[in-house]
Design an enzyme around this catalytic site. Structure first.
Site, PDB file in Angstrom:
ATOM      1  N   SER A 131     -18.615 -13.740  -6.655  1.00 13.12           N
ATOM      2  CA  SER A 131     -18.563 -14.802  -6.001  1.00 13.12           C
ATOM      3  C   SER A 131     -17.705 -15.842  -5.788  1.00 13.12           C
ATOM      4  CB  SER A 131     -20.037 -15.805  -6.936  1.00 13.12           C
ATOM      5  OG  SER A 131     -19.374 -17.288  -6.371  1.00 13.12           O
ATOM      6  N   LYS A 185     -26.773 -12.832  -9.744  1.00 11.57           N
ATOM      7  CA  LYS A 185     -25.701 -13.771  -8.618  1.00 11.57           C
ATOM      8  C   LYS A 185     -27.253 -13.881  -7.679  1.00 11.57           C
ATOM      9  CE  LYS A 185     -22.841 -14.215  -5.491  1.00 11.57           C
ATOM     10  NZ  LYS A 185     -23.530 -14.565  -4.823  1.00 11.57           N
ATOM     11  N   HIS A 188     -27.344 -17.824  -9.349  1.00 11.08           N
ATOM     12  CA  HIS A 188     -26.664 -18.558  -9.330  1.00 11.08           C
ATOM     13  C   HIS A 188     -27.028 -18.935  -7.431  1.00 11.08           C
ATOM     14  CE1 HIS A 188     -22.588 -18.902  -7.013  1.00 11.08           C
ATOM     15  NE2 HIS A 188     -22.145 -18.487  -8.209  1.00 11.08           N
ATOM     16  N   ASN A 189     -27.052 -17.868  -6.797  1.00 10.16           N
ATOM     17  CA  ASN A 189     -26.765 -18.416  -4.966  1.00 10.16           C
ATOM     18  C   ASN A 189     -28.162 -19.935  -5.336  1.00 10.16           C
ATOM     19  OD1 ASN A 189     -25.223 -17.081  -4.729  1.00 10.16           O
ATOM     20  ND2 ASN A 189     -25.627 -16.350  -3.243  1.00 10.16           N
ATOM     21  N   GLU A 192     -26.126 -22.088  -7.025  1.00 12.13           N
ATOM     22  CA  GLU A 192     -25.351 -23.521  -5.557  1.00 12.13           C
ATOM     23  C   GLU A 192     -26.555 -23.778  -4.759  1.00 12.13           C
ATOM     24  OE1 GLU A 192     -22.781 -19.940  -4.435  1.00 12.13           O
ATOM     25  OE2 GLU A 192     -23.904 -19.963  -2.382  1.00 12.13           O
TER      26      GLU A 192
HETATM   27  C1  6PG Z   1     -20.614 -17.190  -3.642  1.00 13.52           C
HETATM   28  C2  6PG Z   1     -21.227 -17.749  -1.729  1.00 13.52           C
HETATM   29  C3  6PG Z   1     -21.876 -16.243  -1.178  1.00 13.52           C
HETATM   30  C4  6PG Z   1     -22.820 -16.476   0.556  1.00 13.52           C
HETATM   31  C5  6PG Z   1     -23.488 -17.707  -0.010  1.00 13.52           C
HETATM   32  C6  6PG Z   1     -24.380 -18.521   1.304  1.00 13.52           C
HETATM   33  O1  6PG Z   1     -21.523 -16.631  -4.443  1.00 13.52           O
HETATM   34  O2  6PG Z   1     -19.632 -16.794  -3.498  1.00 13.52           O
HETATM   35  O3  6PG Z   1     -23.017 -17.751  -2.539  1.00 13.52           O
HETATM   36  O4  6PG Z   1     -22.828 -15.319  -1.977  1.00 13.52           O
HETATM   37  O5  6PG Z   1     -21.492 -17.996   1.127  1.00 13.52           O
HETATM   38  O6  6PG Z   1     -24.329 -16.336   0.106  1.00 13.52           O
HETATM   39  O7  6PG Z   1     -25.195 -18.513   1.091  1.00 13.52           O
HETATM   40  P1  6PG Z   1     -26.582 -18.861   2.280  1.00 13.52           P
HETATM   41  O8  6PG Z   1     -25.372 -17.955   3.249  1.00 13.52           O
HETATM   42  O9  6PG Z   1     -27.710 -18.207   2.174  1.00 13.52           O
HETATM   43  O10 6PG Z   1     -26.514 -20.882   1.996  1.00 13.52           O
END
Ligand code: 6PG
Length: 469
Positions: A131, A185, A188-189, A192
């Site tokens: 990430s 991960k 984590h997302n 996010e």
């Molecule tokens: C990270 C982000 C990366 C990516 C996302 C975006 O941790 O660096 O999460 O993995 O930008 O997958 O996800 P979406 O396109 O689903 O918003």
């Protein structure tokens, strides 16, 4: 470079793959990158720091020949079929003991399948969450490796060298068995998604609700980022308000269509939370609100049908801004709490053995959800590594107690004004339910028994009962 052999290979030289490889080279590793596209291998070599050992090749065989053994290579290609295609092409070229890493956002069940299938053939396969976006890859991402513990020591020095550092400690650790790296991960997302949804709701309240413009919004989020809400996502939000559009005289944020995209990791988090029976409603709501945002045409029709007049907020602006700040802080804690409670359950349910204190430590730097709150959570998990929910920690309880009235106030005002705050409401509802020793679920049990003889338990003793209602 010993025997003219490279230490590490990268398959896929998109921006992420290239930047991570250049980061490794900057830390003294000799690296080789493969891409079929000659333009990409040329860009890799031309963007390397002078004096570093970086080579681009256009066939997999060339790369494999030039790697020291056991070979350590990572693919950074789109999730799904491209990962299986790369594995298919690699298999005839590998030797027993070689370590193949998938650094993309693969679904953890795919990773588990690949771990098992490569293990049978004598290879190590690791799913590693990375990430931090393009910039993070170049300067120090947060790295979430999982899988074969026997393979990890071979890649540990390299991953520790390139990872972000917090107080000198690298933001990487072996985070569990099987597909644990990709699972962590994924969650984590999910977190996010939740925090991004919450920030967008606060933006709506301040912008549409209070009528504040971008310069004022910049100041507010800057101020928040200098206090207890300090985080990467609040930090970039403050910058976004200042960015000018190069096609018009407006700010870019005002010219961006309000339809959110997604690549699926948030949805996967919600789907899997349902499967393992963990409530994560803020994340679920964030996924749903992105979906709802894509119904732009229907929303436009409904806006005409249900036109409402806005209502002024009946309190001074400065007071409301403070309440919104507190609401965001409260709901952000709830987002992490839900994601981490999911990892707590997955650790045993899915036999991943995820060390939660290490997860929180690794998230403190480099990743998209890094924030000063993670220091608080890290302290909580150090006190109790088996903590099933952050809400049960005494220090965190005090933080939430101090803010709970203001998230309630914000939601009340939002409801009066007609602004959607689904994420904030999901956070508060979860909190109110979680802290209720008695829920109205006794009635649901009665109904189930009434129409379906599904039985119920009693409050006054053990056993299973059925009643002829
Ligand atoms: C990270 C982000 C990366 C990516 C996302 C975006 O941790 O660096 O999460 O993995 O930008 O997958 O996800 P979406 O396109 O689903 O918003």
């Amino acid at each position: 470079m010993a025997n003219n052999l490279f230490n590490f290979g990268m398959i896929g030289l998109g921006v992420m793959g290239r930047n991570l490889l250049l980061n490794m080279a900057d830390h003294g590793f000799a690296v080789v990158g493969f891409d079929k596209d000659a333009q990409k291998t040329a860009t890799l070599e031309s963007s390397a720091t002078p004096g570093t050992q970086v080579k681009g090749v256009n066939t997999l065989a060339e790369m494999i020949q030039q790697l020291e053994k056991p070979r350590k290579l990572m693919m950074l290609v789109p999730a799904g079929k491209p990962v299986d295609d790369v594995i298919h092409d690699l298999l005839p070229l590998l030797e027993k003991g070689d370590i193949v890493i998938d650094g993309g956002n693969s679904h953890y069940t795919d990773t588990l399948r690949r771990v098992n299938s490569l293990q049978e053939k004598g290879f190590h396969f690791m799913g590693v969450g990375i990430s931090g976006g393009e910039q993070g890859a170049r300067t120090g991402p947060s790295i979430m490796p999982g899988g074969d513990p026997a393979a990890y020591p071979h890649v540990q020095p390299l991953l520790e060298a390139v990872a972000a550092k917090v107080n000198g400690s690298p933001c990487v650790a072996h985070l569990g068995k099987g597909a644990a790296g990709h699972y962590v991960k994924m969650v984590h997302n999910g977190i996010e998604y939740a925090i991004m949804q919450l920030i967008s709701e606060t933006y709506d309240l301040l912008h549409r609700g209070l009528g504040l413009e971008n310069d004022e919004l910049h100041k507010i989020y800057k101020n928040w980022n200098e206090g207890e809400l300090q985080s990467f996502l609040v930090e970039i939000t403050k910058d976004i308000f200042l960015k000018k559009d190069d096609k018009t005289d407006n700010r870019l944020v005002d010219m961006i269509l309000d339809k959110a995209g997604s690549k699926g990791t948030g949805k996967w988090t919600s789907q899997d939370a349902m499967d393992i029976g963990v409530p994560i409603p803020v994340i679920d709501m964030a996924v749903s609100m992105r979906e709802l945002s894509s119904y732009k045409e229907e929303r436009a029709q409904a806006a005409v049908l249900y036109k409402t007049s806005t209502v002024d907020i009946p309190i001074p602006m400065e007071v409301f801004i403070q309440q919104v700040q507190d609401a965001l802080y409260f709901a952000t804690i709830l987002s992490y709490a839900q994601g981490l409670s999911m990892l707590h359950t997955a650790s045993t349910e899915l036999d991943m053995q995820i060390p939660l204190p290490e997860v929180v430590r690794v998230w403190r730097g480099g990743c998209i959800i890094r924030s000063s709150l993670l220091e608080v959570f890290y302290a909580a998990f150090q006190k109790n590594p088996q903590l099933s929910n952050l809400l049960l920690d005494g220090e965190i309880a005090q933080l939430l107690q101090a803010k709970k009235q203001n998230i309630r106030n914000v939601i009340i005002h939002a409801i009066h004004m007609g602004y959607p705050v689904a994420g904030l409401m999901a956070a508060l509802s979860y909190f109110d339910a979680y802290r209720s020793e008695r829920l109205p679920t006794n009635l649901i049990q009665a109904q189930r028994d009434y129409f379906g003889a599904h039985t119920y338990q009693r409050t006054d003793g053990p056993g299973t009962f059925h009643t002829q209602w």
